[in-house]
Design a protein around this motif. Structure first.
Motif, PDB file in Angstrom:
ATOM      1  N   ILE A   1       0.848  -1.198   0.000  1.00  0.00           N
ATOM      2  CA  ILE A   1       0.000   0.000   0.000  1.00  0.00           C
ATOM      3  C   ILE A   1       0.886   1.252   0.000  1.00  0.00           C
TER       4      ILE A   1
ATOM      5  N   PRO B   1      -6.569   9.481  -4.553  1.00  0.00           N
ATOM      6  CA  PRO B   1      -7.777   8.704  -4.814  1.00  0.00           C
ATOM      7  C   PRO B   1      -8.098   7.740  -3.673  1.00  0.00           C
ATOM      8  N   SER B   2      -9.331   7.320  -3.636  1.00  0.00           N
ATOM      9  CA  SER B   2      -9.767   6.349  -2.644  1.00  0.00           C
ATOM     10  C   SER B   2      -8.912   5.088  -2.767  1.00  0.00           C
TER      11      SER B   2
ATOM     12  N   ARG C   1      -3.298   5.491  10.620  1.00  0.00           N
ATOM     13  CA  ARG C   1      -3.272   4.285  11.480  1.00  0.00           C
ATOM     14  C   ARG C   1      -1.855   3.935  11.904  1.00  0.00           C
TER      15      ARG C   1
ATOM     16  N   GLY D   1      -4.142   4.873   0.386  1.00  0.00           N
ATOM     17  CA  GLY D   1      -3.381   4.610   1.605  1.00  0.00           C
ATOM     18  C   GLY D   1      -3.361   5.794   2.568  1.00  0.00           C
TER      19      GLY D   1
HETATM   20  P1  ADP Z   1      -7.613   5.729   1.560  1.00  0.00           P
HETATM   21  O1  ADP Z   1      -7.726   6.281   2.950  1.00  0.00           O
HETATM   22  O2  ADP Z   1      -6.619   6.465   0.719  1.00  0.00           O
HETATM   23  O3  ADP Z   1      -8.926   5.605   0.866  1.00  0.00           O
HETATM   24  P2  ADP Z   1      -6.830   3.300   2.950  1.00  0.00           P
HETATM   25  O4  ADP Z   1      -5.572   3.674   3.649  1.00  0.00           O
HETATM   26  O5  ADP Z   1      -8.073   3.246   3.754  1.00  0.00           O
HETATM   27  O6  ADP Z   1      -7.026   4.249   1.676  1.00  0.00           O
HETATM   28  O7  ADP Z   1      -6.670   1.888   2.249  1.00  0.00           O
HETATM   29  C1  ADP Z   1      -5.601   1.613   1.335  1.00  0.00           C
HETATM   30  C2  ADP Z   1      -5.800   0.242   0.763  1.00  0.00           C
HETATM   31  O8  ADP Z   1      -5.655  -0.734   1.788  1.00  0.00           O
HETATM   32  C3  ADP Z   1      -7.170   0.003   0.139  1.00  0.00           C
HETATM   33  O9  ADP Z   1      -6.999  -0.772  -1.016  1.00  0.00           O
HETATM   34  C4  ADP Z   1      -7.903  -0.777   1.210  1.00  0.00           C
HETATM   35  O10 ADP Z   1      -8.855  -1.637   0.614  1.00  0.00           O
HETATM   36  C5  ADP Z   1      -6.794  -1.564   1.858  1.00  0.00           C
HETATM   37  N1  ADP Z   1      -7.059  -1.796   3.291  1.00  0.00           N
HETATM   38  C6  ADP Z   1      -7.414  -0.859   4.190  1.00  0.00           C
HETATM   39  N2  ADP Z   1      -7.551  -1.385   5.426  1.00  0.00           N
HETATM   40  C7  ADP Z   1      -7.284  -2.713   5.295  1.00  0.00           C
HETATM   41  C8  ADP Z   1      -7.248  -3.815   6.201  1.00  0.00           C
HETATM   42  N3  ADP Z   1      -7.500  -3.659   7.506  1.00  0.00           N
HETATM   43  N4  ADP Z   1      -6.950  -5.042   5.695  1.00  0.00           N
HETATM   44  C9  ADP Z   1      -6.669  -5.202   4.388  1.00  0.00           C
HETATM   45  N5  ADP Z   1      -6.682  -4.209   3.482  1.00  0.00           N
HETATM   46  C10 ADP Z   1      -6.975  -2.976   3.915  1.00  0.00           C
END
Ligand code: ADP
Ligand code: ADP
Length: 229
Positions: A19, A38-39, A48, A42
């Protein structure tokens, strides 16, 4: 206090799908840095890692030069405040919701925080939206009012570091502007990491980091980024 540094940060939830592939940036104490992209880029993962829901697999995250892995969970939690996208309230008064996690806070302190967040008119009311709470004190708070509760909670906590994770993205445009004004007030003089999906909502940030495919694709002030595109 509260300077944050991400240095060559690598992270994957699933080893087959990285990621973050080497992300470095700093948030100087008291400054505001926005992460856009973009969504799925990461962005929330960065917050986190700061909060240590997860640990980096390579590189480091530091606060005032100290690796977060060497900071106790308790002091991390007290150093960092968070206003999420959607605030989930407990089925109790707004005052209770503002005070939550800070049992030692006085009535006056709770009221002062509610005043600044402009939610003090609701302090004795129940948030409503719960089946059992259709009594006369129950009212259904709007999304903006719920964000004001989260802001009041943060004012009461008064952490040196603030994470705003798409804190206005669930609101309509006019409410978004009102809440943005309240957030600007709380983030003043705090080290603030803003997670946003649009550049237009982070015009005032000291630096904007554009995250793409696990790397920083662009960085600069809002004016810098507008010049490039
Ligand atoms: P953003 O905030 O930019 O939308 P995230 O940091 O929430 O992105 O997530 C980045 C990527 O990691 C996404 O593809 C998401 O699906 C994946 N992801 C997020 N949390 C988890 C998790 N707990 N386990 C597995 N994959 C995750
Ligand atoms: P408290 O001091 O009451 O724990 P916080 O502001 O630290 O309040 O956190 C409020 C809630 O948001 C907690 O439930 C915490 O787990 C969650 N939270 C805090 N920071 C993050 C983060 N970076 N990412 C996701 N959730 C977070």
């Amino acid at each position: 206090a509260g300077a944050i540094a991400f240095r060559d940060v690598h992270f994957a939830y699933d080893p087959a799908r990285p990621i973050l592939k080497g992300v470095s940036f700093e948030v100087p104490a008291g400054k505001t840095v926005a992460i856009v992209g973009p969504s799925g880029a990461g962005k929330s993962t960065l917050s986190r890692l700061l909060y240590r829901f997860y640990d980096v697999q390579q590189g480091s995250v530091t606060i005032d030069g100290q690796d977060v892995r060497e900071v106790t969970q308790k002091s991390l939690r007290s150093a960092i405040g968070m206003v999420p996208q959607d605030t989930v309230l407990f089925n109790d008064t707004i005052g209770y919701n503002i005070r939550y996690g800070r049992p030692a806070a006085t009535e006056e302190e709770v009221r002062a925080a509610a005043d600044i967040a402009q939610i003090s008119g609701f302090i004795d009311h129940l948030p409503g939206g719960f089946k059992a709470m259709v009594g006369e004190r129950g009212l259904k708070l709007s999304g903006g009012e719920k964000q004001r509760v989260a802001i009041a909670r943060t004012i009461l906590k008064s952490p040196p570091i603030l994470i705003l994770d798409e804190a206005t993205s669930a609101l309509d445009t006019r409410t978004e502007q009102e809440i943005q004004t309240a957030l600007d007030l709380v983030s003043k003089n705090r080290t603030t990491l803003v997670i946003a999906h649009r550049l237009s909502t982070v015009v005032g940030a000291d630096e904007i980091i554009v995250l793409k495919d696990g790397l920083i694709a662009e960085r600069g002030t809002h004016a810098d980024l507008m010049r490039q595109t």
